[in-house]
Each structure stands twice: as C-alpha cells, then as structure tokens.
Design a protein around this motif. Structure first.
Motif, mmCIF file in Angstrom:
data_model
loop_
_atom_site.group_PDB
_atom_site.id
_atom_site.type_symbol
_atom_site.label_atom_id
_atom_site.label_comp_id
_atom_site.label_asym_id
_atom_site.label_seq_id
_atom_site.Cartn_x
_atom_site.Cartn_y
_atom_site.Cartn_z
ATOM 1 N N LYS A 1 54.354 -9.955 31.914
ATOM 2 C CA LYS A 1 53.678 -10.415 33.127
ATOM 3 C C LYS A 1 53.022 -11.770 32.880
ATOM 4 O O LYS A 1 52.372 -11.978 31.862
ATOM 5 C CB LYS A 1 52.613 -9.417 33.558
ATOM 6 C CG LYS A 1 53.159 -8.081 34.009
ATOM 7 C CD LYS A 1 52.093 -7.216 34.638
ATOM 8 C CE LYS A 1 51.120 -6.727 33.592
ATOM 9 N NZ LYS A 1 50.132 -5.775 34.127
ATOM 10 N N THR A 2 53.219 -12.661 33.819
ATOM 11 C CA THR A 2 52.532 -13.960 33.811
ATOM 12 C C THR A 2 52.003 -14.211 35.220
ATOM 13 O O THR A 2 52.254 -13.430 36.143
ATOM 14 C CB THR A 2 53.494 -15.103 33.395
ATOM 15 O OG1 THR A 2 54.508 -15.238 34.394
ATOM 16 C CG2 THR A 2 54.127 -14.849 32.048
ATOM 17 N N ASP A 3 51.301 -15.329 35.408
ATOM 18 C CA ASP A 3 50.780 -15.672 36.738
ATOM 19 C C ASP A 3 51.905 -16.004 37.715
ATOM 20 O O ASP A 3 51.755 -15.822 38.923
ATOM 21 C CB ASP A 3 49.820 -16.864 36.638
ATOM 22 C CG ASP A 3 48.533 -16.502 35.924
ATOM 23 O OD1 ASP A 3 48.206 -15.295 35.870
ATOM 24 O OD2 ASP A 3 47.858 -17.415 35.418
ATOM 25 N N GLU A 4 53.048 -16.478 37.194
ATOM 26 C CA GLU A 4 54.169 -16.852 38.055
ATOM 27 C C GLU A 4 55.151 -15.716 38.302
ATOM 28 O O GLU A 4 56.074 -15.841 39.085
ATOM 29 C CB GLU A 4 54.949 -18.031 37.444
ATOM 30 C CG GLU A 4 54.201 -19.349 37.438
ATOM 31 C CD GLU A 4 53.227 -19.450 36.273
ATOM 32 O OE1 GLU A 4 53.547 -18.941 35.180
ATOM 33 O OE2 GLU A 4 52.141 -20.025 36.465
ATOM 34 N N GLY A 5 54.985 -14.600 37.621
ATOM 35 C CA GLY A 5 55.907 -13.467 37.783
ATOM 36 C C GLY A 5 56.177 -12.797 36.441
ATOM 37 O O GLY A 5 55.436 -12.985 35.478
ATOM 38 N N HIS B 1 58.565 -12.485 33.242
ATOM 39 C CA HIS B 1 59.572 -13.241 32.491
ATOM 40 C C HIS B 1 60.137 -12.367 31.382
ATOM 41 O O HIS B 1 59.412 -11.580 30.760
ATOM 42 C CB HIS B 1 58.959 -14.509 31.885
ATOM 43 C CG HIS B 1 58.523 -15.492 32.911
ATOM 44 N ND1 HIS B 1 59.393 -16.349 33.534
ATOM 45 C CD2 HIS B 1 57.304 -15.733 33.453
ATOM 46 C CE1 HIS B 1 58.728 -17.086 34.402
ATOM 47 N NE2 HIS B 1 57.437 -16.725 34.371
#
Length: 115
Positions: A85-89, A91
């Motif tokens: 999980k990252t802030d952009e989705g 990966h």
C-alpha cells in the motif's frame, strides 16, 4: 468424490546403483556409497552448499545427527509478488522466498523421510 488427503511426509528408500560411467575416484575403487557419505560429511566443514541453476537459487544444509543419521534441509528460491500500500495505490513488490524441504537420511537401511 473423495478428496485426497494431504500428506505431511513421505518415506522412501534410496539406492546407489553402479553404472558404466567412470570417474577418477571409481577407477581408484571408491564406491558410490563412499562418495555419497563423503558428500554428506563435507557439510560439517562447508556448512551449506548453494547452486544457481536456470535462474533459480538452491541451498542445502546438512547436519550429522549420529553415525547413521543425517538431517538435510533443502530450499528452492521462489519469487513472489506482494501488494504494497502507498498513497497512490497498491504497487507490486517482488520478494524472495525459500520453499523448504527437510530430509532425514538413515544410511544403514538407506531410508529417507521427506517432509
């Protein structure tokens, strides 16, 4: 329909069959059984053996439990993809994982127990 029960271990026997292919040790009269035992006992000094074959890493460890028994751990490197999980989705991230197999070798009866 009955589902096949998953087995936790397998038991089998091994045999070292003489063949017509000769090497220097065979010419000197050293049997396959002696070569196999020398290979098993070589782990005491080397600790582990690693092999890279067709893009995959393999690792072997072996401990002598008694004069008659050896415990070998065999692992094959597997690459798995996990979602991170990252802030952009989410990966994809590759991680290296080693699938392990344990083999108990009894040289007197030539038995193997594989788990």
């Amino acid at each position: 329909m009955m589902l096949e029960k998953q087995k936790d271990y397998f038991a089998t026997r091994y045999s070292l069959i003489p063949d017509s292919q000769l090497d220097f040790e065979s010419i000197k009269g050293i049997s396959k059984e002696t070569k196999f035992m020398n290979w098993l006992t070589s782990f005491e000094a080397e600790k582990k053996k690693e092999l890279y074959y067709r893009g995959t890493n393999y690792t072997l460890y072996c401990k002598q439990l008694s004069d008659d028994c050896f415990l070998m751990s065999f692992a094959k490197e597997l690459q798995e993809t996990i979602g991170e999980k990252t802030d952009e989705g989410i990966h994809d991230t590759l991680i290296n994982n080693y699938k392990k197999c344990t083999i108990l070798i009894q040289k007197h009866n030539k038995n193997l127990i594989i788990r």
